[in-house]
Design an enzyme around this catalytic site. Sequence first.
Site, PDB file in Angstrom:
ATOM      1  N   ALA A 168       1.428 -18.222  20.096  1.00 12.00           N
ATOM      2  CA  ALA A 168       2.443 -19.013  19.385  1.00 12.00           C
ATOM      3  C   ALA A 168       1.588 -20.353  19.195  1.00 12.00           C
ATOM      4  O   ALA A 168       1.745 -20.843  17.959  1.00 12.00           O
ATOM      5  CB  ALA A 168       3.537 -19.197  20.110  1.00 12.00           C
TER       6      ALA A 168
ATOM      7  N   HIS B 187      22.128 -17.962  23.449  1.00 14.69           N
ATOM      8  CA  HIS B 187      22.259 -17.383  24.838  1.00 14.69           C
ATOM      9  C   HIS B 187      22.600 -18.703  25.774  1.00 14.69           C
ATOM     10  O   HIS B 187      22.548 -18.255  27.169  1.00 14.69           O
ATOM     11  CB  HIS B 187      20.926 -16.454  25.216  1.00 14.69           C
ATOM     12  CG  HIS B 187      21.037 -15.217  24.379  1.00 14.69           C
ATOM     13  ND1 HIS B 187      19.965 -14.471  24.505  1.00 14.69           N
ATOM     14  CD2 HIS B 187      21.776 -14.650  23.588  1.00 14.69           C
ATOM     15  CE1 HIS B 187      20.189 -13.454  23.671  1.00 14.69           C
ATOM     16  NE2 HIS B 187      21.344 -13.515  23.212  1.00 14.69           N
TER      17      HIS B 187
ATOM     18  N   SER C  72      10.548 -10.023  21.524  1.00 11.43           N
ATOM     19  CA  SER C  72      10.371  -8.473  21.509  1.00 11.43           C
ATOM     20  C   SER C  72      11.123  -7.607  20.790  1.00 11.43           C
ATOM     21  O   SER C  72      10.851  -6.472  20.616  1.00 11.43           O
ATOM     22  CB  SER C  72      10.246  -8.146  22.999  1.00 11.43           C
ATOM     23  OG  SER C  72      11.582  -8.141  23.765  1.00 11.43           O
TER      24      SER C  72
ATOM     25  N   CYS D   5      39.012 -28.405  36.515  1.00  9.80           N
ATOM     26  CA  CYS D   5      40.052 -27.557  37.470  1.00  9.80           C
ATOM     27  C   CYS D   5      39.929 -27.974  38.706  1.00  9.80           C
ATOM     28  O   CYS D   5      40.889 -27.222  39.489  1.00  9.80           O
ATOM     29  CB  CYS D   5      40.225 -26.217  36.888  1.00  9.80           C
ATOM     30  SG  CYS D   5      38.754 -25.300  37.632  1.00  9.80           S
TER      31      CYS D   5
ATOM     32  N   CYS E 124      38.166 -22.186  34.450  1.00  9.90           N
ATOM     33  CA  CYS E 124      38.996 -22.656  33.390  1.00  9.90           C
ATOM     34  C   CYS E 124      38.228 -22.986  32.063  1.00  9.90           C
ATOM     35  O   CYS E 124      38.643 -23.731  31.095  1.00  9.90           O
ATOM     36  CB  CYS E 124      39.411 -24.052  33.976  1.00  9.90           C
ATOM     37  SG  CYS E 124      37.924 -25.128  33.803  1.00  9.90           S
TER      38      CYS E 124
ATOM     39  N   GLU F 139       1.716  -9.938  19.758  1.00 11.22           N
ATOM     40  CA  GLU F 139       1.662  -8.387  19.592  1.00 11.22           C
ATOM     41  C   GLU F 139       2.737  -7.761  18.651  1.00 11.22           C
ATOM     42  O   GLU F 139       3.989  -8.496  18.767  1.00 11.22           O
ATOM     43  CB  GLU F 139       1.612  -7.688  20.860  1.00 11.22           C
ATOM     44  CG  GLU F 139       2.796  -7.482  21.695  1.00 11.22           C
ATOM     45  CD  GLU F 139       2.453  -7.418  23.111  1.00 11.22           C
ATOM     46  OE1 GLU F 139       3.707  -7.607  23.744  1.00 11.22           O
ATOM     47  OE2 GLU F 139       1.616  -7.165  23.463  1.00 11.22           O
TER      48      GLU F 139
HETATM   49  C1  BV8 Z   1      26.632  -8.440  23.259  1.00 13.29           C
HETATM   50  C2  BV8 Z   1      20.156 -15.123  28.750  1.00 13.29           C
HETATM   51  C3  BV8 Z   1      28.742  -7.993  22.240  1.00 13.29           C
HETATM   52  C4  BV8 Z   1      19.856 -15.162  30.071  1.00 13.29           C
HETATM   53  C5  BV8 Z   1      19.937 -13.021  27.915  1.00 13.29           C
HETATM   54  C6  BV8 Z   1      22.955  -2.682  20.111  1.00 13.29           C
HETATM   55  C7  BV8 Z   1      22.152  -1.740  20.450  1.00 13.29           C
HETATM   56  C8  BV8 Z   1      21.949  -1.474  21.772  1.00 13.29           C
HETATM   57  C9  BV8 Z   1      22.258  -2.306  22.937  1.00 13.29           C
HETATM   58  C10 BV8 Z   1      23.445  -3.373  22.409  1.00 13.29           C
HETATM   59  C11 BV8 Z   1      23.680  -3.455  21.147  1.00 13.29           C
HETATM   60  N1  BV8 Z   1      24.446  -4.081  21.036  1.00 13.29           N
HETATM   61  C12 BV8 Z   1      24.696  -4.833  22.217  1.00 13.29           C
HETATM   62  C13 BV8 Z   1      23.852  -4.348  23.343  1.00 13.29           C
HETATM   63  C14 BV8 Z   1      23.891  -4.587  24.677  1.00 13.29           C
HETATM   64  C15 BV8 Z   1      22.955  -5.608  24.919  1.00 13.29           C
HETATM   65  C16 BV8 Z   1      21.349  -5.293  24.609  1.00 13.29           C
HETATM   66  O1  BV8 Z   1      21.031  -5.799  23.608  1.00 13.29           O
HETATM   67  N2  BV8 Z   1      20.924  -4.715  25.554  1.00 13.29           N
HETATM   68  C17 BV8 Z   1      19.441  -4.033  25.395  1.00 13.29           C
HETATM   69  C18 BV8 Z   1      18.661  -4.385  26.600  1.00 13.29           C
HETATM   70  C19 BV8 Z   1      19.398  -2.873  25.055  1.00 13.29           C
HETATM   71  N3  BV8 Z   1      23.407  -6.918  24.332  1.00 13.29           N
HETATM   72  C20 BV8 Z   1      24.181  -7.795  25.055  1.00 13.29           C
HETATM   73  O2  BV8 Z   1      24.853  -7.533  25.846  1.00 13.29           O
HETATM   74  C21 BV8 Z   1      24.613  -8.934  24.003  1.00 13.29           C
HETATM   75  N4  BV8 Z   1      25.927  -9.348  23.984  1.00 13.29           N
HETATM   76  O3  BV8 Z   1      25.984  -7.399  22.650  1.00 13.29           O
HETATM   77  O4  BV8 Z   1      28.071  -8.802  23.229  1.00 13.29           O
HETATM   78  C22 BV8 Z   1      28.493  -8.027  20.837  1.00 13.29           C
HETATM   79  C23 BV8 Z   1      28.895  -6.905  20.044  1.00 13.29           C
HETATM   80  C24 BV8 Z   1      28.656  -7.070  18.636  1.00 13.29           C
HETATM   81  C25 BV8 Z   1      28.162  -8.115  17.907  1.00 13.29           C
HETATM   82  C26 BV8 Z   1      28.062  -9.138  18.994  1.00 13.29           C
HETATM   83  C27 BV8 Z   1      28.239  -9.144  20.351  1.00 13.29           C
HETATM   84  C28 BV8 Z   1      24.008 -10.285  25.003  1.00 13.29           C
HETATM   85  C29 BV8 Z   1      22.643 -10.272  25.258  1.00 13.29           C
HETATM   86  C30 BV8 Z   1      22.109 -11.679  26.104  1.00 13.29           C
HETATM   87  C31 BV8 Z   1      21.710 -11.469  27.312  1.00 13.29           C
HETATM   88  N5  BV8 Z   1      20.995 -12.593  27.816  1.00 13.29           N
HETATM   89  N6  BV8 Z   1      19.218 -13.786  28.274  1.00 13.29           N
HETATM   90  C32 BV8 Z   1      18.936 -15.372  30.752  1.00 13.29           C
HETATM   91  O5  BV8 Z   1      17.679 -15.970  30.045  1.00 13.29           O
HETATM   92  O6  BV8 Z   1      18.827 -15.526  31.960  1.00 13.29           O
HETATM   93  S1  BV8 Z   1      18.823 -11.913  27.012  1.00 13.29           S
HETATM   94  C33 BV8 Z   1      16.881 -12.294  27.135  1.00 13.29           C
HETATM   95  O7  BV8 Z   1      16.093 -11.244  26.764  1.00 13.29           O
HETATM   96  C34 BV8 Z   1      16.518 -13.460  26.200  1.00 13.29           C
HETATM   97  O8  BV8 Z   1      17.335 -14.372  25.898  1.00 13.29           O
HETATM   98  C35 BV8 Z   1      16.168 -12.500  24.904  1.00 13.29           C
HETATM   99  O9  BV8 Z   1      17.521 -12.559  24.072  1.00 13.29           O
HETATM  100  C36 BV8 Z   1      16.127 -11.023  25.484  1.00 13.29           C
HETATM  101  C37 BV8 Z   1      14.697 -10.757  24.879  1.00 13.29           C
HETATM  102  O10 BV8 Z   1      13.907 -11.644  25.633  1.00 13.29           O
HETATM  103  P1  BV8 Z   1      12.576 -12.245  24.643  1.00 13.29           P
HETATM  104  O11 BV8 Z   1      13.220 -13.563  24.389  1.00 13.29           O
HETATM  105  O12 BV8 Z   1      12.339 -11.355  23.372  1.00 13.29           O
HETATM  106  O13 BV8 Z   1      11.418 -12.056  25.495  1.00 13.29           O
HETATM  107  P2  BV8 Z   1      10.810 -10.638  25.798  1.00 13.29           P
HETATM  108  O14 BV8 Z   1      10.004 -10.782  27.139  1.00 13.29           O
HETATM  109  O15 BV8 Z   1      11.519  -9.627  25.808  1.00 13.29           O
HETATM  110  O16 BV8 Z   1       9.351 -10.593  24.853  1.00 13.29           O
HETATM  111  C38 BV8 Z   1       8.536 -11.789  24.790  1.00 13.29           C
HETATM  112  C39 BV8 Z   1       7.817 -11.453  23.353  1.00 13.29           C
HETATM  113  O17 BV8 Z   1       6.924 -12.833  23.280  1.00 13.29           O
HETATM  114  C40 BV8 Z   1       6.969 -10.167  23.344  1.00 13.29           C
HETATM  115  O18 BV8 Z   1       7.122  -9.579  22.302  1.00 13.29           O
HETATM  116  C41 BV8 Z   1       5.610 -10.914  23.658  1.00 13.29           C
HETATM  117  O19 BV8 Z   1       4.545 -10.015  23.043  1.00 13.29           O
HETATM  118  C42 BV8 Z   1       5.690 -12.039  23.181  1.00 13.29           C
HETATM  119  N7  BV8 Z   1       4.785 -13.204  23.617  1.00 13.29           N
HETATM  120  C43 BV8 Z   1       4.351 -13.305  24.889  1.00 13.29           C
HETATM  121  N8  BV8 Z   1       3.520 -14.349  25.146  1.00 13.29           N
HETATM  122  C44 BV8 Z   1       3.332 -14.931  23.728  1.00 13.29           C
HETATM  123  C45 BV8 Z   1       4.198 -13.949  22.979  1.00 13.29           C
HETATM  124  N9  BV8 Z   1       4.326 -14.350  21.699  1.00 13.29           N
HETATM  125  C46 BV8 Z   1       3.501 -15.555  21.123  1.00 13.29           C
HETATM  126  N10 BV8 Z   1       2.696 -16.297  21.844  1.00 13.29           N
HETATM  127  C47 BV8 Z   1       2.763 -15.949  23.332  1.00 13.29           C
HETATM  128  N11 BV8 Z   1       2.001 -16.850  24.147  1.00 13.29           N
END
Ligand code: BV8
Length: 236
Positions: A220, A109, A178, A139, A120, A204
């Site tokens: 973690a 990402h 997640s 550019c 560009c 979790e």
């Molecule tokens: C794409 C960068 C075309 C920017 C990010 C299929 C089905 C449904 C939807 C889609 C699908 N395919 C594509 C989609 C659309 C979309 C998508 O998935 N939408 C979701 C909302 C449904 N995906 C896209 O648009 C992707 N591109 O699909 O292109 C394509 C097609 C075919 C094949 C390839 C490509 C691009 C998505 C990227 C977006 N950019 N980030 C930035 O950082 O600003 S996403 C961002 O959120 C993160 O990078 C990460 O990827 C995502 C999830 O975040 P997590 O890291 O998991 O964090 P989260 O807070 O959710 O969870 C934290 C976890 O840690 C929790 O479980 C918690 O319990 C745990 N935790 C907390 N504390 C601790 C801990 N664990 C251990 N220790 C602790 N202390």
Amino acid sequence: MTVYQRIVILTGAGLSAESGLSTFRDKDGIWARYDYRDVATPEGFARNPSLVYDFYNQRRRDGMGVQPNAAHRALAKLEDAFPGDVVIVTQNIDGLHEAAGSRNLIHMHGQMAQALCALCNARSPWVEDLSADLACSACATPGGMRPDVVWFGEMPYDLDQIAAALSSCDLFISIGTSGNVYPAAGFVAAARDIGAHTVELNLEPSEGASLFAEHVHGPATEVVPAYVDKLLSVSA
Ligand code: BV8
């Protein structure tokens, strides 16, 4: 415990939580404060670039001085000491893996410490604030500089390299994610399909928890060093 040869590790925001960085979906997470459609989509950037610049400049400042934690360091130790292959596929843009000493990294990402010219496509290391009046060093045109991160609706980076690593791994470990966002959330199924052992290390159960063969739930900084030591104890 089986002796593994090729490990793929997927990491998410939960890995950096104990370093003081917000996650996305936890109750006080980033998406509780911002609508991802406004700040993490190309449409949002076109609609209101200064809102997006402020969002990433603030995250850049929040990341200043943040240190890798025991989980990041344990993964760097695994890469050094494990006789087989270890590749980390991170969704994080925070640079803490490389700060901990990991090298075999895929930033699927993007990276906060890099800028991309949307006009560009030139990339350049970047640590200052970004803004619309900045001219691209390649550019020389202003208005196209953006953080080199993958927004929703954009293609993640190095998917071929990731598919190659997943197609030959015998152990897949997912840490601090997640399982909501694709294609990253689909990697566990790809690893299972080729017979790899699949492990979730997370605070979790994630959305995809049922897809994993093994789970260790907890912070973690506790569960990752313990799991790494177990892996190294059998592979020595
Ligand atoms: C794409 C960068 C075309 C920017 C990010 C299929 C089905 C449904 C939807 C889609 C699908 N395919 C594509 C989609 C659309 C979309 C998508 O998935 N939408 C979701 C909302 C449904 N995906 C896209 O648009 C992707 N591109 O699909 O292109 C394509 C097609 C075919 C094949 C390839 C490509 C691009 C998505 C990227 C977006 N950019 N980030 C930035 O950082 O600003 S996403 C961002 O959120 C993160 O990078 C990460 O990827 C995502 C999830 O975040 P997590 O890291 O998991 O964090 P989260 O807070 O959710 O969870 C934290 C976890 O840690 C929790 O479980 C918690 O319990 C745990 N935790 C907390 N504390 C601790 C801990 N664990 C251990 N220790 C602790 N202390």
